[in-house]
Design an enzyme around this catalytic site. Structure first.
Site, PDB file in Angstrom:
ATOM      1  N   CYS A   2      75.340  39.349  88.167  1.00 26.78           N
ATOM      2  CA  CYS A   2      75.581  39.661  86.757  1.00 26.78           C
ATOM      3  C   CYS A   2      74.338  40.367  86.202  1.00 26.78           C
ATOM      4  CB  CYS A   2      75.861  38.457  85.895  1.00 26.78           C
ATOM      5  SG  CYS A   2      77.283  37.496  86.385  1.00 26.78           S
ATOM      6  N   ARG A  27      74.556  44.640  90.249  1.00 22.38           N
ATOM      7  CA  ARG A  27      74.423  43.175  90.189  1.00 22.38           C
ATOM      8  C   ARG A  27      75.764  42.476  90.007  1.00 22.38           C
ATOM      9  NH1 ARG A  27      68.995  41.434  88.629  1.00 22.38           N
ATOM     10  NH2 ARG A  27      70.023  39.482  88.180  1.00 22.38           N
ATOM     11  N   TRP A  74      79.727  39.137  87.661  1.00 16.44           N
ATOM     12  CA  TRP A  74      80.154  38.746  88.996  1.00 16.44           C
ATOM     13  C   TRP A  74      80.707  37.337  88.808  1.00 16.44           C
ATOM     14  CZ3 TRP A  74      79.084  34.838  92.499  1.00 16.44           C
ATOM     15  CH2 TRP A  74      79.525  35.052  93.814  1.00 16.44           C
ATOM     16  N   ASN A  98      73.978  35.024  82.628  1.00 16.79           N
ATOM     17  CA  ASN A  98      73.941  35.057  84.098  1.00 16.79           C
ATOM     18  C   ASN A  98      73.661  33.636  84.562  1.00 16.79           C
ATOM     19  OD1 ASN A  98      74.018  37.777  83.761  1.00 16.79           O
ATOM     20  ND2 ASN A  98      71.973  38.188  84.574  1.00 16.79           N
ATOM     21  N   GLY A  99      74.326  33.191  85.611  1.00 15.00           N
ATOM     22  CA  GLY A  99      74.059  31.851  86.141  1.00 15.00           C
ATOM     23  C   GLY A  99      75.291  30.964  86.022  1.00 15.00           C
ATOM     24  N   GLU A 478      73.293  41.358 112.418  1.00 10.05           N
ATOM     25  CA  GLU A 478      73.124  42.292 111.313  1.00 10.05           C
ATOM     26  C   GLU A 478      74.194  43.402 111.363  1.00 10.05           C
ATOM     27  OE1 GLU A 478      71.649  42.255 108.637  1.00 10.05           O
ATOM     28  OE2 GLU A 478      71.420  44.325 107.996  1.00 10.05           O
ATOM     29  N   LYS A 482      76.986  44.071 108.439  1.00 13.02           N
ATOM     30  CA  LYS A 482      77.150  45.361 107.771  1.00 13.02           C
ATOM     31  C   LYS A 482      78.616  45.795 107.841  1.00 13.02           C
ATOM     32  CE  LYS A 482      74.139  45.586 105.925  1.00 13.02           C
ATOM     33  NZ  LYS A 482      72.846  44.932 105.997  1.00 13.02           N
ATOM     34  N   GLU A 485      80.827  43.505 105.501  1.00 15.29           N
ATOM     35  CA  GLU A 485      80.656  43.611 104.049  1.00 15.29           C
ATOM     36  C   GLU A 485      81.093  44.965 103.499  1.00 15.29           C
ATOM     37  OE1 GLU A 485      75.757  44.092 103.874  1.00 15.29           O
ATOM     38  OE2 GLU A 485      76.764  43.127 102.211  1.00 15.29           O
ATOM     39  N   HIS A 501      81.600  30.722 126.480  1.00 13.56           N
ATOM     40  CA  HIS A 501      81.748  29.354 125.996  1.00 13.56           C
ATOM     41  C   HIS A 501      82.780  29.258 124.876  1.00 13.56           C
ATOM     42  CE1 HIS A 501      78.497  28.228 128.587  1.00 13.56           C
ATOM     43  NE2 HIS A 501      77.766  29.220 128.091  1.00 13.56           N
ATOM     44  N   LYS A 601      74.380  42.769  94.442  1.00 13.34           N
ATOM     45  CA  LYS A 601      73.123  43.037  95.133  1.00 13.34           C
ATOM     46  C   LYS A 601      72.188  41.834  95.086  1.00 13.34           C
ATOM     47  CE  LYS A 601      70.123  45.694  97.187  1.00 13.34           C
ATOM     48  NZ  LYS A 601      70.336  45.824  98.641  1.00 13.34           N
TER      49      LYS A 601
HETATM   50  O1  M6R Z   1      67.535  40.081  97.923  1.00 15.02           O
HETATM   51  P1  M6R Z   1      67.615  39.283  99.210  1.00 15.02           P
HETATM   52  O2  M6R Z   1      66.994  39.968 100.357  1.00 15.02           O
HETATM   53  O3  M6R Z   1      67.092  37.878  99.028  1.00 15.02           O
HETATM   54  O4  M6R Z   1      69.176  39.160  99.488  1.00 15.02           O
HETATM   55  C1  M6R Z   1      69.633  38.374 100.548  1.00 15.02           C
HETATM   56  C2  M6R Z   1      71.081  38.673 100.860  1.00 15.02           C
HETATM   57  O5  M6R Z   1      71.875  38.405  99.745  1.00 15.02           O
HETATM   58  C3  M6R Z   1      71.298  40.131 101.286  1.00 15.02           C
HETATM   59  O6  M6R Z   1      70.506  40.467 102.374  1.00 15.02           O
HETATM   60  C4  M6R Z   1      72.782  40.358 101.648  1.00 15.02           C
HETATM   61  O7  M6R Z   1      73.105  39.646 102.788  1.00 15.02           O
HETATM   62  C5  M6R Z   1      73.052  41.855 101.830  1.00 15.02           C
HETATM   63  N1  M6R Z   1      74.202  42.236 101.049  1.00 15.02           N
HETATM   64  C6  M6R Z   1      73.342  42.250 103.229  1.00 15.02           C
HETATM   65  O8  M6R Z   1      73.548  43.611 103.360  1.00 15.02           O
END
Ligand code: M6R
Length: 606
Positions: A2, A27, A74, A98-99, A478, A482, A485, A501, A601
């Site tokens: 947010c 955000r 959000w 926010n929160g 990773e 990617k 998401e 396994h 983000k």
């Molecule tokens: O701002 P941060 O690095 O603490 O954020 C951590 C995760 O939320 C962030 O890396 C998230 O997994 C990304 N969207 C991945 O691409």
């Protein structure tokens, strides 16, 4: 998670709030809204979806006023809808939040008994009614002090009042909030990014504090309602980093920026003349540290996982890693001789911050690896190592991942050297290899056309697996993160040796499997695991590095070769094609790459 903006000015504010909300959209982007004070009345316009929709609504329903608050949401409590969009208002008060208010159900019961009528499903609306209720018998400062005490959970708040034509209130607990100063106007923002186009003079609120923002002055208060003094900081202006330039998406730009961001970071930390890593002012003696615990979320956690391999390989420190949301709820044995390292791009991730806070309360050694140096995590850790990447706007973390890996690798080398684990000759040789890293990343970015073609085969698949061993296992995680998401395809990262396994049962004829196998010490073992999935019908995309050695398999569907470098640095290079694979798959599926569904983000809720 947010975004909040507030402006108290001597001119119309709606269009400036709209522009700031566009910047804050990273955000949260499921709904948006603005409330202004116009001729003694609170007016609001809200919408479901993006700021573009909000702008259309504002064109239809003119929104005037010199003072206003705006929000991008959000969703936590209540579906994304116009009704649940912020601001939430009564006749007297309007609030953006926010929160999460954890005791909202209880507070709502109390307020309903007092005759308050609720319109939305949000937790935020209780704040509106609580303030309205307390204002009946209290002055503003007493109302704020009492209401904020009643709220459990986390918040950053922006509040305006029908009867206060020159005032915006900001309040913070857990979620970040900043005040900005301009000529004849002042601002409130959930991060400095929203404020940067208006000012570079900023004050961050600390937990428990609130502020009153007038056009020409700002006052700060502590939890007890006592006036306090706060410092004004000057931010550096790097506006060009906030634009996409000729790129279609921030993510594409941020992937391409990696040679430069890595170069900048190396320039910041490496003293080329003396072959030395300049990590100065480390507040502890190396002999007082015997183990390291690395903590992060998502991509940042993956960088911690890779660092574990480096620390174990190159130093004698014990290394533990943890996902921040797990760390904070376990019964940790806090140790004085452990260095706790918190990794976060934004520096505002709620779980990572809470884990840091827990460590600080237990008085142990805390260090952060962050991109945003003004962030809460940076400010509250005892030692900060910035990754020097510049703003990362795309929700999918790319250049920050490489930056985090780089800084953790430098920390590993430096600590290894100080601890006499790494010989001088090896230390110098590793530093010299680092000096070529940026160039090697640049060359590895050139696999563009291959990846574009390969991504065609990923657009209509049910699922995929990413396999790796050693350093390549976190990279597999990773790569899978990617892909899921951005392209909403189920993807699992797995240690290559673990397939038999259980997960091998998932392999179907024609299923694309990404095998990450640079020619390092694990290469041959991974090749055997690759054969096991090929034998069960998988179409293997092999990501490896250039080498004169033959690849001894003819059944590989596709192959991408990145540049060759020393083993330690291969994770940087093999990440590149995976970022691009996710990007192009999502592009072909027509998805919103910089703002994938359901995500934001900066994750400032638990
Ligand atoms: O701002 P941060 O690095 O603490 O954020 C951590 C995760 O939320 C962030 O890396 C998230 O997994 C990304 N969207 C991945 O691409």
């Amino acid at each position: 998670m947010c975004g909040i903006i507030g402006i108290n000015s001597n001119k119309e504010v709606t269009s400036t709030i709209l522009n700031s909300l566009r910047k804050l959209e990273y955000r949260g982007y499921d709904s948006a809204g603005i409330a202004t004070l116009n001729s003694g009345y609170i007016q609001e316009v809200k919408c479901e979806g993006r700021v573009d929709n909000l702008e259309k609504n504002i064109i239809k329903n003119k929104l005037l006023g010199n003072l206003g608050i705006g929000h991008v949401r959000w969703a936590t409590h209540g579906i994304p809808s116009t009704l649940n969009a912020h601001p939430h208002s009564s006749d007297n008060v309007s609030v953006v939040h926010n929160g999460i208010i954890e005791n909202s159900t209880l507070l709502k019961k109390f307020l309903v008994k007092k005759g308050h009528k609720f319109k939305s499903q949000t937790d935020t609306e209780v704040i509106v009614h609580l303030i309205t209720e307390y204002l009946k018998k209290n002055n503003l400062i007493d109302t704020l002090t009492k209401v904020l005490k009643k709220l459990h959970g986390s918040f950053a708040l922006g509040i305006i009042f029908k009867d206060e034509p020159d005032l915006i209130v900001g309040a913070r607990r857990g979620s970040p909030l900043a005040v900005g100063y301009g000529p004849g106007e002042n601002y409130l923002g959930s991060d400095s990014y929203a404020l940067k186009s208006m000012t570079n003079k900023i004050t961050y609120l600390d937990d428990g504090e609130f502020c009153i923002i007038k056009k020409t002055e700002v006052s700060f208060f502590n939890e007890q309602g006592k006036k306090i003094n706060k410092k004004i900081l000057s931010l550096t202006t790097d506006e060009q980093n906030y634009n996409k330039g000729d790129y279609k998406h921030f993510m594409a730009k941020e992937i391409d920026e990696q040679p430069l961001t890595i170069k900048n970071c190396i320039n910041e930390y490496i003293d080329k003349k003396n072959n030395e890593i300049s990590i100065f002012n480390f507040p502890w003696k190396i002999k007082d540290i015997s183990s390291i615990t690395l903590v992060g979320c998502g991509t940042a956690y993956h960088s911690c996982l890779i660092a574990k391999y480096w620390f174990e390989q190159l130093t004698s420190f014990d290394v533990h890693i943890d996902i921040a949301s797990e760390f904070r709820y376990r019964k940790n044995r806090f140790k004085k001789e452990t260095l706790y390292v918190f990794v976060s791009q934004s520096g505002e991730t709620a779980d990572t911050y809470a884990a840091l806070d827990l460590c600080n309360k237990n008085n142990v050694k805390t260090c952060s690896v962050v991109n945003v140096v003004e962030s809460s995590i940076a400010r509250d850790s005892k030692f900060v190592l910035p990754i020097h990447c510049g703003p990362e706007i795309g929700v999918a973390s790319t250049k920050a991942f490489l930056g985090q890996m780089l800084v953790l690798y430098l920390l590993c080398l430096k600590m290894g050297k100080l601890n006499d684990d790494i010989k001088k000759k090896d230390y110098i040789s590793k530093i010299k290899s680092l000096l070529n890293l940026s160039k090697n990343i640049e060359l590895s970015l050139k696999s563009e056309n291959d990846i574009q073609t390969i991504s065609n085969s990923f657009t209509n698949i049910k699922g995929s697996m990413f396999l790796g061993r050693g350093y390549s296992y976190p990279i597999a995680l990773e790569g899978a993160l990617k892909l899921k998401e951005l392209s909403y395809i189920h993807a699992e990262g797995y240690p290559a040796g673990e397939m038999k396994h259980g997960p091998l049962a998932l392999i179907e004829d024609g299923m694309p499997v990404v095998v990450i196998a640079p020619r390092d010490e694990y290469y041959k073992k991974t090749m055997s695991n690759m054969q096991e999935v090929i034998a069960r019908g998988a179409k293997v995309l092999l990501i490896t590095n250039k080498s004169t050695d033959e690849i001894f398999s003819e059944n590989i569907w596709q192959k991408i070769e990145v540049e060759n470098t020393e083993d330690d640095l291969l994770p940087f290079l093999i990440t590149i094609p995976l970022q691009k694979l996710a990007y192009y798959t999502a592009l072909k599926k027509g998805y919103d790459i910089d703002k994938p569904r359901n995500l934001a983000k900066s994750v400032t809720v638990e």
